[in-house]
Write a protein that holds these residues in place. Sequence first.
Motif, PDB file in Angstrom:
ATOM      1  N   ARG A 120      18.338  -3.704  14.817  1.00 23.60           N
ATOM      2  CA  ARG A 120      17.867  -3.050  13.724  1.00 23.60           C
ATOM      3  C   ARG A 120      16.456  -3.377  13.345  1.00 23.60           C
ATOM      4  O   ARG A 120      15.753  -4.448  13.586  1.00 23.60           O
ATOM      5  N   LEU A 121      15.810  -2.178  12.750  1.00 27.26           N
ATOM      6  CA  LEU A 121      14.233  -2.266  12.503  1.00 27.26           C
ATOM      7  C   LEU A 121      14.283  -2.629  10.873  1.00 27.26           C
ATOM      8  O   LEU A 121      14.792  -1.812  10.008  1.00 27.26           O
ATOM      9  N   LEU A 122      13.848  -3.698  10.481  1.00 25.00           N
ATOM     10  CA  LEU A 122      13.689  -3.746   9.208  1.00 25.00           C
ATOM     11  C   LEU A 122      12.786  -3.463   8.305  1.00 25.00           C
ATOM     12  O   LEU A 122      11.741  -3.423   8.926  1.00 25.00           O
ATOM     13  N   PRO A 123      12.874  -3.052   6.997  1.00 21.43           N
ATOM     14  CA  PRO A 123      11.913  -2.143   6.246  1.00 21.43           C
ATOM     15  C   PRO A 123      10.837  -3.097   5.783  1.00 21.43           C
ATOM     16  O   PRO A 123      10.722  -4.155   5.324  1.00 21.43           O
ATOM     17  N   LEU A 124       9.587  -2.429   5.982  1.00 16.46           N
ATOM     18  CA  LEU A 124       8.373  -2.404   5.199  1.00 16.46           C
ATOM     19  C   LEU A 124       8.281  -1.334   4.249  1.00 16.46           C
ATOM     20  O   LEU A 124       7.869  -0.294   4.634  1.00 16.46           O
ATOM     21  N   GLU A 125       8.142  -1.340   2.815  1.00 18.28           N
ATOM     22  CA  GLU A 125       8.164  -0.426   2.053  1.00 18.28           C
ATOM     23  C   GLU A 125       6.761  -0.040   1.609  1.00 18.28           C
ATOM     24  O   GLU A 125       6.209  -1.064   1.011  1.00 18.28           O
ATOM     25  N   ALA A 126       6.295   0.860   1.630  1.00 21.70           N
ATOM     26  CA  ALA A 126       5.032   1.297   1.448  1.00 21.70           C
ATOM     27  C   ALA A 126       4.516   1.230  -0.159  1.00 21.70           C
ATOM     28  O   ALA A 126       5.778   1.615  -1.033  1.00 21.70           O
ATOM     29  N   PRO A 204      11.449 -10.026  13.936  1.00 16.29           N
ATOM     30  CA  PRO A 204      10.100 -10.004  13.125  1.00 16.29           C
ATOM     31  C   PRO A 204       9.410  -8.808  13.980  1.00 16.29           C
ATOM     32  O   PRO A 204       8.763  -8.223  13.340  1.00 16.29           O
ATOM     33  N   GLY A 205       9.458  -8.909  15.261  1.00 18.47           N
ATOM     34  CA  GLY A 205       8.805  -7.753  16.243  1.00 18.47           C
ATOM     35  C   GLY A 205       9.639  -6.531  16.019  1.00 18.47           C
ATOM     36  O   GLY A 205       8.777  -5.617  16.694  1.00 18.47           O
ATOM     37  N   LEU A 206      10.673  -6.223  15.147  1.00 19.60           N
ATOM     38  CA  LEU A 206      11.391  -4.911  15.093  1.00 19.60           C
ATOM     39  C   LEU A 206      11.191  -4.476  13.604  1.00 19.60           C
ATOM     40  O   LEU A 206      12.076  -5.254  12.904  1.00 19.60           O
ATOM     41  N   SER A 207      10.390  -3.791  13.177  1.00 21.97           N
ATOM     42  CA  SER A 207      10.235  -3.189  11.925  1.00 21.97           C
ATOM     43  C   SER A 207      10.286  -1.809  11.724  1.00 21.97           C
ATOM     44  O   SER A 207       9.860  -0.951  12.660  1.00 21.97           O
ATOM     45  N   LEU A 208      10.046  -1.461  10.305  1.00 20.62           N
ATOM     46  CA  LEU A 208       9.847   0.102  10.118  1.00 20.62           C
ATOM     47  C   LEU A 208       9.201   0.255   8.927  1.00 20.62           C
ATOM     48  O   LEU A 208       9.375  -0.535   7.828  1.00 20.62           O
ATOM     49  N   LEU A 209       8.282   0.971   9.003  1.00 15.76           N
ATOM     50  CA  LEU A 209       7.155   1.502   7.822  1.00 15.76           C
ATOM     51  C   LEU A 209       8.082   2.668   6.866  1.00 15.76           C
ATOM     52  O   LEU A 209       8.383   3.612   7.730  1.00 15.76           O
ATOM     53  N   HIS A 210       8.185   2.229   5.716  1.00 15.30           N
ATOM     54  CA  HIS A 210       9.038   3.384   5.064  1.00 15.30           C
ATOM     55  C   HIS A 210       8.351   3.872   3.998  1.00 15.30           C
ATOM     56  O   HIS A 210       7.877   3.208   3.019  1.00 15.30           O
ATOM     57  N   TYR A 211       7.823   5.161   4.021  1.00 17.98           N
ATOM     58  CA  TYR A 211       7.073   5.945   2.806  1.00 17.98           C
ATOM     59  C   TYR A 211       8.026   6.374   1.918  1.00 17.98           C
ATOM     60  O   TYR A 211       7.878   7.594   1.710  1.00 17.98           O
ATOM     61  N   GLU A 212       8.795   5.500   1.106  1.00 17.76           N
ATOM     62  CA  GLU A 212       9.725   6.043   0.157  1.00 17.76           C
ATOM     63  C   GLU A 212       8.956   6.220  -1.088  1.00 17.76           C
ATOM     64  O   GLU A 212       8.467   5.376  -1.768  1.00 17.76           O
ATOM     65  N   SER A 213       8.684   7.698  -1.334  1.00 16.63           N
ATOM     66  CA  SER A 213       7.866   8.177  -2.629  1.00 16.63           C
ATOM     67  C   SER A 213       7.006   7.259  -2.900  1.00 16.63           C
ATOM     68  O   SER A 213       6.642   6.778  -4.135  1.00 16.63           O
ATOM     69  N   HIS A 214       5.904   7.155  -1.993  1.00 16.74           N
ATOM     70  CA  HIS A 214       4.750   6.344  -2.202  1.00 16.74           C
ATOM     71  C   HIS A 214       3.511   6.900  -3.032  1.00 16.74           C
ATOM     72  O   HIS A 214       2.702   6.101  -3.421  1.00 16.74           O
ATOM     73  N   ASN A 215       3.684   8.015  -3.633  1.00 15.46           N
ATOM     74  CA  ASN A 215       3.006   8.619  -4.636  1.00 15.46           C
ATOM     75  C   ASN A 215       3.688   9.630  -5.572  1.00 15.46           C
ATOM     76  O   ASN A 215       4.793  10.051  -5.197  1.00 15.46           O
ATOM     77  N   GLY A 216       3.150  10.185  -6.487  1.00 14.34           N
ATOM     78  CA  GLY A 216       3.727  10.821  -7.567  1.00 14.34           C
ATOM     79  C   GLY A 216       4.296  12.345  -6.656  1.00 14.34           C
ATOM     80  O   GLY A 216       5.383  12.893  -6.753  1.00 14.34           O
ATOM     81  N   ASP A 217       3.337  12.900  -6.026  1.00 10.99           N
ATOM     82  CA  ASP A 217       3.503  14.176  -5.327  1.00 10.99           C
ATOM     83  C   ASP A 217       4.885  14.088  -4.261  1.00 10.99           C
ATOM     84  O   ASP A 217       5.495  14.853  -4.289  1.00 10.99           O
ATOM     85  N   GLU A 218       4.608  12.969  -3.512  1.00  8.62           N
ATOM     86  CA  GLU A 218       5.767  12.777  -2.431  1.00  8.62           C
ATOM     87  C   GLU A 218       7.110  12.490  -3.095  1.00  8.62           C
ATOM     88  O   GLU A 218       7.999  12.750  -2.777  1.00  8.62           O
ATOM     89  N   PHE A 219       7.091  11.805  -4.352  1.00  4.85           N
ATOM     90  CA  PHE A 219       8.355  11.575  -5.294  1.00  4.85           C
ATOM     91  C   PHE A 219       9.077  13.011  -5.632  1.00  4.85           C
ATOM     92  O   PHE A 219      10.092  13.186  -5.478  1.00  4.85           O
ATOM     93  N   VAL A 220       8.080  13.880  -5.975  1.00  5.48           N
ATOM     94  CA  VAL A 220       8.565  15.117  -6.434  1.00  5.48           C
ATOM     95  C   VAL A 220       9.344  15.841  -5.069  1.00  5.48           C
ATOM     96  O   VAL A 220      10.276  16.319  -5.378  1.00  5.48           O
TER      97      VAL A 220
END
Length: 343
Positions: A120-126, A204-220
Amino acid sequence: MILSASTVKDSRENVEKFVQRNLRGGIDHLVMFLDAPLPDVEEYLDDQPDVSYVRAHGTWWGDMDVGGLNERQIINAALISRLAAGFGWAEWMFMLDGDEVARIDRTVLDRLDPETRSVRLLPLEAVSRLHPDGDPTLFKRRLDQDELQLLHELGVIAEPKERSYFRGHISGKPGLRPSHDLALGVHHVIDTTTGDRVDAHTDPGLSLLHYESHNGDEFVRKWIALLSSGEDVRQHRNRAPLARSISAILALGLSEAETAAFLERLYERSALDDLETLSRLGLLVEVDPDLGERAPRPPEEARRQVRALLDGAYDVPKRVFRPRGRHPKAARVIDRIQRHARR
């Protein structure tokens, strides 16, 4: 080689970032299922030898009533993970969404016991910002209970829970050694003989960058895409209140400017991070996904066979690939497609 499977409906700019960052992050070859006609995206992907894609819309589904986005993601990922089983080049495969970037330390995978079949790649959230100058390089890691309690007492989060801290998923994304009795899902690996979830190894060597709604435009953009995907997001427990609120705004018929203003207010109230406090506490991780070199390109024969598997799957009933379906024709269909790809 290490592969990824993704169902995508996004802009060319975002797809370009997704491809290049995942190649730098440890994926050798990306398999992409385009969830709608995307001519500008196809134009880009046609020149990418490290990507195999299929137009996974319209006739791809035949007469099947496939339902919402989640169902399409599950079937697409299960399809390619099961078809790749038995090929020597298919070492690992991961499920990725279009706003995710794998960060895979290959030495971690190499030293795993052969009996370890799922990771499993554990998340790091933007970290989210309203109007940033560029893409984020600061990410929130998962916190322990004391750290969550601290943020709650400081008024940063409403409850001392990971669900209150992370906007997106907290479970991460699965990976598997392609096998005839396993199927890749959106968040879990499924044993196709029992329908049960398979335990996943984490590191720890298996992770994931998650760009979940990281700015207003991406949220919309993301929420409008979700609400138009056929998925009834309002039935999802954690997303229901926000989904209903956004649906209500869109249904009011306001001007474009007013709609944007109210969506921005929702973003500020529901998704904006307290960057200053998190930075001062030292809780953030800095990662630049645009740095680094990709691994050597896999052999052309392996890439040819991936494309042949996808071509062979186009006209077959997709319901046979449902992970928990245990369809009686699945083994025969998979064998026929694989034999054709090996020619």
